[in-house]
Design a protein around this motif. Structure first.
Motif, PDB file in Angstrom:
ATOM      1  N   ALA A  86       0.848  -1.279  -0.009  1.00 40.88           N
ATOM      2  CA  ALA A  86       0.053  -0.032  -0.053  1.00 40.88           C
ATOM      3  C   ALA A  86       0.692   1.283  -0.088  1.00 40.88           C
ATOM      4  CB  ALA A  86      -1.031   0.087   1.362  1.00 40.88           C
ATOM      5  N   LEU A  87       2.015   1.209   0.628  1.00 43.21           N
ATOM      6  CA  LEU A  87       3.153   2.261   0.639  1.00 43.21           C
ATOM      7  C   LEU A  87       3.456   2.818  -0.666  1.00 43.21           C
ATOM      8  CD1 LEU A  87       5.057   1.533   3.878  1.00 43.21           C
ATOM      9  CD2 LEU A  87       3.512   3.621   3.676  1.00 43.21           C
ATOM     10  N   THR A  88       3.596   1.541  -1.560  1.00 44.36           N
ATOM     11  CA  THR A  88       4.187   1.850  -2.689  1.00 44.36           C
ATOM     12  C   THR A  88       3.267   2.701  -3.857  1.00 44.36           C
ATOM     13  OG1 THR A  88       3.336  -0.365  -3.860  1.00 44.36           O
ATOM     14  CG2 THR A  88       5.850  -0.189  -2.776  1.00 44.36           C
ATOM     15  N   GLN A  89       1.963   2.566  -3.097  1.00 47.37           N
ATOM     16  CA  GLN A  89       1.029   3.334  -4.171  1.00 47.37           C
ATOM     17  C   GLN A  89       0.677   4.618  -3.809  1.00 47.37           C
ATOM     18  OE1 GLN A  89      -0.480   1.307  -6.504  1.00 47.37           O
ATOM     19  NE2 GLN A  89       0.939  -0.085  -5.766  1.00 47.37           N
ATOM     20  N   ILE A  90       1.542   5.071  -2.698  1.00 47.15           N
ATOM     21  CA  ILE A  90       1.521   6.592  -2.525  1.00 47.15           C
ATOM     22  C   ILE A  90       2.386   7.396  -3.609  1.00 47.15           C
ATOM     23  CG2 ILE A  90       2.235   8.516  -0.945  1.00 47.15           C
ATOM     24  CD1 ILE A  90       1.764   6.488   1.164  1.00 47.15           C
ATOM     25  N   PRO A  91       1.862   8.059  -4.299  1.00 47.93           N
ATOM     26  CA  PRO A  91       2.579   8.922  -5.547  1.00 47.93           C
ATOM     27  C   PRO A  91       3.680   9.882  -5.040  1.00 47.93           C
ATOM     28  CG  PRO A  91       0.297   9.105  -6.012  1.00 47.93           C
ATOM     29  CD  PRO A  91       0.575   8.669  -4.566  1.00 47.93           C
ATOM     30  N   TYR A  92       4.853   9.802  -5.950  1.00 45.72           N
ATOM     31  CA  TYR A  92       5.954  10.628  -5.644  1.00 45.72           C
ATOM     32  C   TYR A  92       5.556  12.201  -5.180  1.00 45.72           C
ATOM     33  CZ  TYR A  92      10.348  12.800  -6.409  1.00 45.72           C
ATOM     34  OH  TYR A  92      11.748  13.441  -6.727  1.00 45.72           O
ATOM     35  N   ALA A  93       6.212  12.568  -3.876  1.00 44.63           N
ATOM     36  CA  ALA A  93       5.891  13.810  -3.796  1.00 44.63           C
ATOM     37  C   ALA A  93       4.566  14.004  -2.991  1.00 44.63           C
ATOM     38  CB  ALA A  93       6.020  14.850  -4.702  1.00 44.63           C
ATOM     39  N   GLU A  94       3.681  13.007  -2.810  1.00 46.88           N
ATOM     40  CA  GLU A  94       2.592  13.178  -1.869  1.00 46.88           C
ATOM     41  C   GLU A  94       2.567  12.532  -0.670  1.00 46.88           C
ATOM     42  OE1 GLU A  94      -0.729  12.169  -4.260  1.00 46.88           O
ATOM     43  OE2 GLU A  94      -0.420  13.146  -6.064  1.00 46.88           O
ATOM     44  N   GLN A  95       1.873  12.519   0.290  1.00 43.69           N
ATOM     45  CA  GLN A  95       1.707  12.226   1.416  1.00 43.69           C
ATOM     46  C   GLN A  95       0.512  11.101   1.945  1.00 43.69           C
ATOM     47  OE1 GLN A  95       2.852  15.686   1.853  1.00 43.69           O
ATOM     48  NE2 GLN A  95       4.458  14.808   1.253  1.00 43.69           N
TER      49      GLN A  95
END
Length: 162
Positions: A86-95
């Protein structure tokens, strides 16, 4: 049963030494270590996957890479692997938050367990646990130190619109 031979190579990032450990075929861990200089340097026998990982980390720190493509081994429990995926689904530069991850894995009451799994992540930066902030917008714990977390978030923010 034979034990997998592991190799190490250090990457000297702008925020400290990252120790990369892996087998002939996959990366097992990428962790900040508290030493000033790399001690594990690439040799002619260093597996290609470790060299590829270091190159991709270098591209990330130069603001040229936003996702990672080398193979890695997650380990952990089924629950931990769910959280890390699930962590890998957080896009670059987002939280995200522990709560958003708990909801993403369909277990919204597991906020503390998500936090615990987040803290056991052995693939720093690649499994982007640094992108998790508190529900109130504050920075929460990070194994590499809150100053590194803040640096990584700022780095991604400044490179996201390049």
């Amino acid at each position: 049963m034979t034990k997998t031979k592991l190799y190490k190579v250090d990457y000297n990032s702008p925020i400290g030494v990252l120790e990369v450990e892996g087998s002939e075929t996959v990366i097992h861990s990428i962790m900040f270590v508290e030493r000033q200089q790399p001690i594990h340097v690439a040799q002619e026998w260093t597996p290609h996957v470790l060299l590829d990982c270091v190159e991709q980390l270098n591209e990330y720190f130069q603001g040229q890479r936003f996702t990672f493509t080398f193979p890695y081994y997650l380990g952990g429990t089924d629950f931990q692997r769910q959280v890390w995926q699930a962590l890998t689904q957080i896009p670059y530069a987002e939280q995200g938050t522990y709560k958003s991850i708990a909801m993403a894995i369909g277990n919204e009451k597991a906020i503390r367990a998500v936090g615990n799994a987040n803290g056991k992540n052995k693939l720093s930066i690649v499994i982007p646990c640094h992108r998790i902030i508190g529900s109130n917008g504050t920075l929460t714990g990070y194994a590499g130190g809150l100053w590194r977390k803040e640096w990584l978030l700022q780095h991604e923010k400044s490179n996201a619109n390049v």
